[in-house]
Design a protein around this motif. Structure first.
Motif, PDB file in Angstrom:
ATOM      1  N   ASP A  10      20.067  30.608   5.959  1.00 15.92           N
ATOM      2  CA  ASP A  10      18.754  30.834   5.356  1.00 15.92           C
ATOM      3  C   ASP A  10      18.483  29.929   4.157  1.00 15.92           C
ATOM      4  O   ASP A  10      17.361  29.849   3.680  1.00 15.92           O
ATOM      5  CB  ASP A  10      18.602  32.301   4.947  1.00 15.92           C
ATOM      6  N   GLU A  11      19.503  29.243   3.683  1.00 16.71           N
ATOM      7  CA  GLU A  11      19.349  28.343   2.540  1.00 16.71           C
ATOM      8  C   GLU A  11      19.111  26.891   2.958  1.00 16.71           C
ATOM      9  O   GLU A  11      18.952  26.025   2.105  1.00 16.71           O
ATOM     10  CB  GLU A  11      20.573  28.446   1.631  1.00 16.71           C
ATOM     11  N   THR A  32      25.466  24.731  18.440  1.00 15.39           N
ATOM     12  CA  THR A  32      25.409  25.170  17.047  1.00 15.39           C
ATOM     13  C   THR A  32      24.463  24.303  16.240  1.00 15.39           C
ATOM     14  O   THR A  32      23.661  24.814  15.457  1.00 15.39           O
ATOM     15  CB  THR A  32      26.817  25.152  16.425  1.00 15.39           C
ATOM     16  N   TYR A  33      24.537  22.987  16.425  1.00 17.29           N
ATOM     17  CA  TYR A  33      23.645  22.093  15.687  1.00 17.29           C
ATOM     18  C   TYR A  33      22.199  22.328  16.080  1.00 17.29           C
ATOM     19  O   TYR A  33      21.301  22.288  15.255  1.00 17.29           O
ATOM     20  CB  TYR A  33      23.996  20.626  15.925  1.00 17.29           C
ATOM     21  N   ARG A  34      21.959  22.610  17.347  1.00 12.13           N
ATOM     22  CA  ARG A  34      20.595  22.870  17.821  1.00 12.13           C
ATOM     23  C   ARG A  34      20.043  24.152  17.197  1.00 12.13           C
ATOM     24  O   ARG A  34      18.899  24.196  16.756  1.00 12.13           O
ATOM     25  CB  ARG A  34      20.570  22.947  19.339  1.00 12.13           C
ATOM     26  N   LEU A  35      20.863  25.183  17.156  1.00 14.07           N
ATOM     27  CA  LEU A  35      20.432  26.442  16.561  1.00 14.07           C
ATOM     28  C   LEU A  35      20.180  26.272  15.062  1.00 14.07           C
ATOM     29  O   LEU A  35      19.165  26.745  14.541  1.00 14.07           O
ATOM     30  CB  LEU A  35      21.480  27.530  16.803  1.00 14.07           C
ATOM     31  N   LEU A  36      21.075  25.590  14.384  1.00 10.47           N
ATOM     32  CA  LEU A  36      20.875  25.348  12.955  1.00 10.47           C
ATOM     33  C   LEU A  36      19.596  24.558  12.699  1.00 10.47           C
ATOM     34  O   LEU A  36      18.874  24.828  11.732  1.00 10.47           O
ATOM     35  CB  LEU A  36      22.081  24.605  12.360  1.00 10.47           C
ATOM     36  N   TYR A  37      19.306  23.600  13.560  1.00 15.58           N
ATOM     37  CA  TYR A  37      18.082  22.804  13.413  1.00 15.58           C
ATOM     38  C   TYR A  37      16.843  23.684  13.505  1.00 15.58           C
ATOM     39  O   TYR A  37      15.925  23.581  12.690  1.00 15.58           O
ATOM     40  CB  TYR A  37      18.052  21.703  14.472  1.00 15.58           C
ATOM     41  N   LEU A  38      16.825  24.589  14.463  1.00 13.08           N
ATOM     42  CA  LEU A  38      15.677  25.476  14.607  1.00 13.08           C
ATOM     43  C   LEU A  38      15.542  26.415  13.417  1.00 13.08           C
ATOM     44  O   LEU A  38      14.433  26.666  12.935  1.00 13.08           O
ATOM     45  CB  LEU A  38      15.782  26.262  15.914  1.00 13.08           C
ATOM     46  N   ILE A  39      16.660  26.905  12.920  1.00 11.91           N
ATOM     47  CA  ILE A  39      16.617  27.766  11.738  1.00 11.91           C
ATOM     48  C   ILE A  39      16.107  26.984  10.538  1.00 11.91           C
ATOM     49  O   ILE A  39      15.289  27.491   9.758  1.00 11.91           O
ATOM     50  CB  ILE A  39      17.998  28.382  11.463  1.00 11.91           C
ATOM     51  N   ALA A  40      16.556  25.741  10.388  1.00 10.18           N
ATOM     52  CA  ALA A  40      16.085  24.907   9.276  1.00 10.18           C
ATOM     53  C   ALA A  40      14.589  24.658   9.380  1.00 10.18           C
ATOM     54  O   ALA A  40      13.871  24.723   8.368  1.00 10.18           O
ATOM     55  CB  ALA A  40      16.848  23.577   9.248  1.00 10.18           C
ATOM     56  N   LEU A  41      14.093  24.387  10.588  1.00 10.50           N
ATOM     57  CA  LEU A  41      12.645  24.199  10.767  1.00 10.50           C
ATOM     58  C   LEU A  41      11.883  25.459  10.382  1.00 10.50           C
ATOM     59  O   LEU A  41      10.832  25.389   9.741  1.00 10.50           O
ATOM     60  CB  LEU A  41      12.325  23.820  12.214  1.00 10.50           C
ATOM     61  N   ALA A  42      12.421  26.606  10.747  1.00  6.80           N
ATOM     62  CA  ALA A  42      11.777  27.877  10.371  1.00  6.80           C
ATOM     63  C   ALA A  42      11.799  28.067   8.858  1.00  6.80           C
ATOM     64  O   ALA A  42      10.805  28.507   8.265  1.00  6.80           O
ATOM     65  CB  ALA A  42      12.474  29.039  11.062  1.00  6.80           C
ATOM     66  N   ASN A  43      12.884  27.704   8.225  1.00  6.14           N
ATOM     67  CA  ASN A  43      13.010  27.860   6.772  1.00  6.14           C
ATOM     68  C   ASN A  43      11.986  27.038   6.004  1.00  6.14           C
ATOM     69  O   ASN A  43      11.523  27.462   4.947  1.00  6.14           O
ATOM     70  CB  ASN A  43      14.410  27.468   6.304  1.00  6.14           C
TER      71      ASN A  43
END
Length: 71
Positions: A10-11, A32-43
């Motif tokens: 979330d950071e 994992t990198y794909r999921l983190l990318y989507l979370i970063a875009l949401a953030n």
């Protein structure tokens, strides 16, 4: 950097949005990198999020986690 993002997704912010596509290109089978990318875009409230969800979701094994985190 990756360990920090995994512990505190979330950071993630603009730095992650810039770096993760490079990592995805280098390691295209790393969900994992794909999921983190989507979370970063949401953030960062990116307008690209929905388009990227459509592209990336097929590659992510844990779709339930994806929907819980960003949709």
């Amino acid at each position: 950097m990756i360990e920090k993002w995994l512990k505190n997704p979330d950071e993630m912010g603009a730095e992650a949005v810039a770096k993760l596509p490079e990592l995805i290109a280098q390691y295209p089978y790393c969900a994992t990198y794909r999921l983190l990318y989507l979370i970063a875009l949401a953030n960062v409230h990116s307008t690209r999020l929905q388009e990227e969800v459509k592209k990336q979701a097929i590659s992510i094994l844990m779709k339930v986690l994806l929907s819980d985190k960003i949709v």
